[in-house]
Structure formats: C-alpha cells, structure tokens
Design an enzyme around this catalytic site. Structure first.
Site, short mmCIF file in Angstrom:
data_model
loop_
_atom_site.label_atom_id
_atom_site.label_comp_id
_atom_site.label_asym_id
_atom_site.label_seq_id
_atom_site.Cartn_x
_atom_site.Cartn_y
_atom_site.Cartn_z
N LEU A 1 35.14 36.43 32.65
CA LEU A 1 36.45 36.34 32.51
C LEU A 1 37.03 35.64 33.41
O LEU A 1 37.37 36.09 34.52
CB LEU A 1 37.01 37.63 32.08
CG LEU A 1 36.40 38.63 31.12
CD1 LEU A 1 37.37 39.79 30.74
CD2 LEU A 1 36.03 37.85 29.80
N ALA A 2 37.74 34.43 33.36
CA ALA A 2 38.37 33.66 34.36
C ALA A 2 39.48 32.78 33.75
O ALA A 2 40.00 31.92 34.15
CB ALA A 2 37.26 32.62 34.63
N ARG B 1 50.06 35.46 41.66
CA ARG B 1 50.32 35.81 43.32
C ARG B 1 49.54 34.94 44.14
O ARG B 1 49.91 35.18 45.34
CB ARG B 1 49.99 37.17 43.07
CG ARG B 1 50.93 37.96 42.61
CD ARG B 1 50.41 39.51 42.68
NE ARG B 1 49.66 39.93 41.69
CZ ARG B 1 48.80 40.85 41.85
NH1 ARG B 1 48.84 41.88 42.84
NH2 ARG B 1 47.79 41.28 40.85
N ASN C 1 43.77 38.91 44.23
CA ASN C 1 44.73 38.37 43.56
C ASN C 1 45.92 37.70 44.40
O ASN C 1 46.47 36.96 43.74
CB ASN C 1 45.58 39.78 43.24
CG ASN C 1 44.91 40.45 42.06
OD1 ASN C 1 44.43 40.14 41.01
ND2 ASN C 1 44.57 41.68 42.33
N ASN D 1 18.07 4.42 71.29
CA ASN D 1 19.00 5.04 71.98
C ASN D 1 20.44 4.63 72.16
O ASN D 1 20.66 3.40 72.22
CB ASN D 1 18.59 5.00 73.71
CG ASN D 1 19.08 6.02 74.59
OD1 ASN D 1 20.71 6.04 74.43
ND2 ASN D 1 18.73 6.69 75.38
N TYR E 1 34.44 -0.19 58.70
CA TYR E 1 35.58 -0.14 57.52
C TYR E 1 36.13 -1.36 58.37
O TYR E 1 36.81 -1.29 59.12
CB TYR E 1 36.21 1.06 57.59
CG TYR E 1 37.40 1.10 56.57
CD1 TYR E 1 36.95 1.00 55.20
CD2 TYR E 1 38.59 1.81 56.74
CE1 TYR E 1 37.91 0.86 54.14
CE2 TYR E 1 39.51 1.79 55.81
CZ TYR E 1 39.24 1.54 54.42
OH TYR E 1 40.16 1.76 53.54
C1 UD1 Z 1 41.12 45.62 34.67
C2 UD1 Z 1 40.95 46.90 34.16
C3 UD1 Z 1 41.04 48.09 34.93
C4 UD1 Z 1 40.29 48.00 36.41
C5 UD1 Z 1 40.90 46.73 36.92
C6 UD1 Z 1 39.93 46.28 38.33
C7 UD1 Z 1 41.10 46.52 31.91
C8 UD1 Z 1 42.14 46.81 30.66
N1 UD1 Z 1 41.40 46.88 32.94
O1 UD1 Z 1 42.74 45.59 35.00
O2 UD1 Z 1 40.82 49.16 34.25
O3 UD1 Z 1 40.53 48.94 37.27
O4 UD1 Z 1 40.56 45.67 36.26
O5 UD1 Z 1 40.53 45.28 39.07
O6 UD1 Z 1 40.27 46.10 31.38
N2 UD1 Z 1 41.54 38.10 31.80
C9 UD1 Z 1 41.28 37.20 30.98
N3 UD1 Z 1 42.15 37.27 29.88
C10 UD1 Z 1 43.08 38.15 29.51
C11 UD1 Z 1 42.79 39.21 30.46
C12 UD1 Z 1 42.38 39.05 31.58
O7 UD1 Z 1 40.67 36.19 31.18
O8 UD1 Z 1 43.66 38.15 28.66
C13 UD1 Z 1 40.67 38.25 32.98
C14 UD1 Z 1 41.58 37.93 34.33
O9 UD1 Z 1 41.63 36.72 34.74
C15 UD1 Z 1 40.68 38.80 35.40
C16 UD1 Z 1 39.95 39.90 34.47
O10 UD1 Z 1 40.09 39.28 33.02
O11 UD1 Z 1 39.58 38.11 35.97
C17 UD1 Z 1 40.99 41.18 34.71
O12 UD1 Z 1 42.00 41.02 34.02
P1 UD1 Z 1 43.29 41.63 34.97
O13 UD1 Z 1 44.58 41.45 34.15
O14 UD1 Z 1 43.18 41.62 36.46
O15 UD1 Z 1 43.13 43.34 34.53
P2 UD1 Z 1 43.70 44.58 35.59
O16 UD1 Z 1 45.21 44.71 34.99
O17 UD1 Z 1 43.31 44.02 36.73
MG MG Z 2 43.13 42.76 38.34
#
Ligand code: UD1
Ligand code: MG
Length: 471
Positions: free
Chosen positions: A20-21, A27, A239, A372, A382
């Site tokens: 997931l990216a 931040r 973050n 050398n 350049y």
């Molecule tokens: C998530 C977990 C939480 C955990 C924490 C650890 C869930 C619901 N919660 O929360 O339990 O303690 O990570 O850091 O999973 N992302 C997407 N699309 C979305 C949402 C998220 O690609 O719609 C990606 C974000 O870019 C990130 C990752 O998923 O790489 C996690 O999402 P983030 O919003 O950071 O979740 P947390 O609230 O930190």
């Molecule tokens: Mg997170």
C-alpha cells in the site's frame, strides 16, 4: 543486494504481496510522494519492494495514488514484474488492498499486505509473518509492545487469543490501556483472503474500510488468528522527516554491520554512510567519514581513505583512493589504480595501475594502463554546449597542471610537459610542450627592484613637500 529467489517462498509456494503506497504523506511537507523519500540512497518503497521479493513473493501488486508517473517508474525499476493499481479515493487500508483486486482474483495464493512507509521490515520478518498460515492460521498480524501505543491499532486478546484489532479512535478507555500494538502489516491465507476483505465495512469513527477488521471477522468464523512479534524499532512507520532520520540511522547501522561481517574494516563505523546497494569485497578498508551513494561496487583489498564520496562507481581489486576523492557517475577504476587527495572522476575508466595522485579532474575520459597523471591535470571536457572525450594511452605521462582540451587523444607512452594546454592530439611516444618559452635575464630582477624602490622614495618626498606647503 541482489534480488534472489523471487517467485517462490522458502517452501516453494508463491504468495501475492500487496504494497500500500497511496498515502499523501502530508507531514513530510514535500512535493515528492512520501514513499519516494530515500533511505541509504534507495526509496522507502524500494526497500519494501526488495524485501518482499526476497521473502519470496511470486506476485507483487502496488497500490498508488493515481497519476504518479514517478512512483510507477520506481516500481518498474525495482520490481519490474509488479502490477500497479491506482486507488482513486483513500477509503482505508482494506479498500486499498481491494484496489489491487485484479491481482488477487482467481488466485488461491496467500496474501501479504505491506505498507510502503514501513521501510525497516526485513525480508526475514515478512517470511515470519507468513509462516503461521502454513500452520493453519487464516490471518497473521505483526505486533509489538509499544512504549507509547497512542495512534496505533490495539491488538485485543482474551485468554491469550486474539479477538480483534481496535483502532485508537474507536477504542474504549480500557482498550486504550492495551500496549500490544498492530504494526499494520498482515498475512491472509489464500482460501479466506478475498472473502474476509469483501465483508469489511466502514462502520467506525473514520468511516474507513479497515484492514484490521479482518481479524474480528476471522475470529467470528472460528478461524485461527496468529500474532507475530516484531521489535518496535523495526515496525517504525515514517510519517515525517524526524522519523525518516531515525529510519536512516537504523538502516545505516544494519548496512555497516553487514559490511563488517562481510569482511570490510570500518575504522569509525558510525561515520561511514553506505548505500542500500553498496557491494564491498573482502579486506576492504574504509577510513572515517566516507559516503557511498547508489551504484557503488568495490573489489577485494581496496582502501577508501577518509572523506571520500563515491557514487555510481566500480572499483576492481586492490584500488587505493583518497583521502578526499570524489567519484561520480560512471567511474571505473581497474585493478591497482591509485588516486590521491582532491581527485574527481566522472564518466571515466582508468585502466590497471593508472595513477592520479593529487588535485585532478578526469571527466569523460579513458586513461590507459600504468599512465601517470600529474598534479593539477584537468580534462576540459565541456565547451559550454557539449561534452567531449579525452583518451590517454597506456604508460603516458601527463605533467603537472596540464589542461587537456577535449576532444583530444594522447598516445601510448607520450609525454606532456607540465603546464601545457593541449588542444591537438599527441602521437604515441611523442613529447608535447604547449606553453610560453622561458626567458631568463641575468641581473634583471635586481635592476627592476632598484627602479621600483627609487620611484617609491620619490613619491614619499613629493607628499612631504606638499603637506609642508599647505601649513
Ligand atoms: C494502520 C493500522 C493500525 C496500525 C498502524 C501502524 C488500519 C486500519 N490501521 O493505521 O492498526 O497500528 O497502521 O502504523 O489498517 N493507505 C492507502 N490507501 C488508503 C489508506 C491507507 O494506500 O486508503 C496506505 C498508506 O499510504 C500507508 C498504509 O496504507 O502506507 C497505512 O495507512 P495509514 O493511514 O498510515 O494507517 P494508520 O492510521 O497508521
Ligand atoms: Mg500510518
């Protein structure tokens, strides 16, 4: 580090990894997507892609923010076989995984969910997370006892068994006291993965589809859920740039240790900054304060002296460089090459045994074996518009402070006199001098000195007369 064994897990069966990216990374306060920020010269996303491939992912799907060509390029570079899935709206981690549904449909392979912003998770940990699935678990979650769990989903247990993961915002006062925290990553057994994901709703404080809800759904069906422990430091999510700095320190500590265990001496390890892809041979010595950018390969028995900066460079065995050497893109130093202080090399090959001991710039050049290069030699590569090549033959001798105006060729065994500005090719074994001829006049220095002294005395006498007249 080479990506080996991609395609199959240690047990020979492949699994699908979804990374997931799609996060905005507000931040980071950056124009660049968060996952492209680098650690040890490799993007965070790159670290994750390399690790899940090393862990044996057979299929790799990456969920990205739509329209990010830069993220897609990075994926193509580090995981050429990966599929890329835009997530138009960020509706939660489960919604994000389902954005990659095309990669999951019709496959019974186990599913591993990784986050693009937790770059410190190792291949070994990804493999450990997946292991309970082979022992019958439907879901495995990665968790740690948090020093301060605020912000994390809490892993709720009853009689030592996992019941659910509760996000901070939805947790009761009592649940918030729980310190066992979800690192976020999850492994789901192939036969259950899609049916669990498809049933996740958004009835929570954020109105988001939480991947973590897969746990309670599995428990309700009587399926086994395993918790796999991980160190809090490894689970670090990045973050902001403070966390980016913390993650860099962790990665550097790992790289230094791996270098040392691989047979390199780091005289002051904490001052050496390695690239994630740096390759070091045996019996390499690295003096204090050296920096390795991406693409550096060092052969056996090399010495990198203090304050050197290397980037995209290949050193063969027994090369000795520095202190204060800078190697830029495309530097190739063959066996036994020696570079001394304040030498910069760019897009140049120095063949075996060539030497440039002081204050030299060699760019877009080829230097023959055993040549050398004298102190202060510069290739003028350049002309303000284009770059041109300089070719120096084997055994040539370039005198100090020569300017070699490219394109130009110096033949094998040729000799260029010190201070020459060379604008034409020099044939092999020829001597080239391109500087003003020396003129020496006996006694002329003394005569000049006396003339100058007399003129100074005359000026002083004139000023004294003028000031007496005005009183
Ligand atoms: C998530 C977990 C939480 C955990 C924490 C650890 C869930 C619901 N919660 O929360 O339990 O303690 O990570 O850091 O999973 N992302 C997407 N699309 C979305 C949402 C998220 O690609 O719609 C990606 C974000 O870019 C990130 C990752 O998923 O790489 C996690 O999402 P983030 O919003 O950071 O979740 P947390 O609230 O930190
Ligand atoms: Mg997170």
């Amino acid at each position: 580090m080479a990506i080996e064994g991609a395609g199959h897990g240690p047990d020979g069966s492949g699994f699908t990894a979804v990374v997931l990216a799609a996060g905005k990374g507000t931040r980071m306060r950056s124009d660049r997507p968060k996952v492209l920020h680098a650690l040890a010269g490799r993007s965070m996303l790159g670290h994750v892609l390399v690790a899940v491939q090393e862990a044996g992912a057979a299929r790799l799907a990456v969920v990205v923010e739509p329209g990010r060509a830069d993220v897609a390029e990075e994926i193509a570079r580090l995981a050429p076989g990966a599929s890329v899935h835009p997530q138009a709206e960020r509706l939660g981690t489960a919604h994000a995984v389902l954005a990659a549904r095309a990669a999951l449909d019709g496959s019974e392979a186990d599913l591993l969910v990784a986050f693009g912003d937790t770059p410190l998770i190792t291949a070994e940990t990804y493999a450990r997370l997946r292991a309970p699935l082979r022992a019958g678990a439907a879901v495995a979650v990665l968790a740690f006892e948090a020093e301060n769990p605020a912000g994390y989903g809490r892993v709720l247990t009853e009689d030592g068994r996992v019941r659910a993961i509760r996000e901070e915002k939805d947790a009761s006062e009592a649940e918030r006291q729980v310190r066992l925290s979800n690192a976020g990553l999850m492994a789901l057994a192939g036969p259950h993965a899609l049916s669990l994901l498809a049933r996740i709703g958004n009835d929570n404080a954020n109105r988001e589809y939480y991947l973590t809800d897969a746990v309670a759904l599995a428990v309700a069906e009587g399926l086994a859920v395993a918790v796999v422990p991980v160190a809090e430091s490894e689970a670090l999510g990045v973050n902001d740039r403070v966390q980016l700095g913390v993650a860099e320190a962790t990665i550097q500590a790992r790289l230094r240790r791996a270098a040392q265990l691989g047979g390199a001496t780091l005289v002051a390890p904490e001052t050496v900054f390695l690239g994630a892809d740096t390759v070091l041979g045996r019996d390499v010595t690295i003096e204090p304060h050296c920096v390795f950018g991406p693409g550096v390969v060092i052969g056996d028995g090399c010495t990198i002296r203090a304050f050197s900066h290397l980037h995209d460079a290949r050193l063969m065995d027994g090369v000795d460089i520095g202190p204060h050497v800078r190697l830029r893109g495309g530097a190739v130093l063959e066996a036994g090459v020696h570079l001394g202080n304040f030498v910069e090399i760019k897009n140049a090959t120095l063949h075996a045994g060539a030497k440039a001991s002081h204050l030299t710039y060699l760019g877009d050049a080829e230097v023959g074996a055993g040549a050398n290069i004298g102190a202060g030699t510069i290739t003028c590569n350049y002309d303000g518009v284009s770059k041109h090549r300089t070719v120096i033959g084997a055994g040539a001798f370039i005198g100090s402070n020569a300017a070699l105006v490219a394109p130009v060729r110096i033949g094998d065994g040729a000799l260029v006199g010190a201070g020459s500005v060379i604008t034409q090719d020099v044939p092999g074994d020829a001597l080239a001098l391109a500087r003003g001829r020396q003129v020496t006049r006996a006694g002329a220095a003394r005569a000049l000195r006396e003339t100058l002294k007399a003129a100074k005395a005359a000026r002083a006498a004139k000023m004294a007369r003028e000031s007496a007249a005005s009183e």
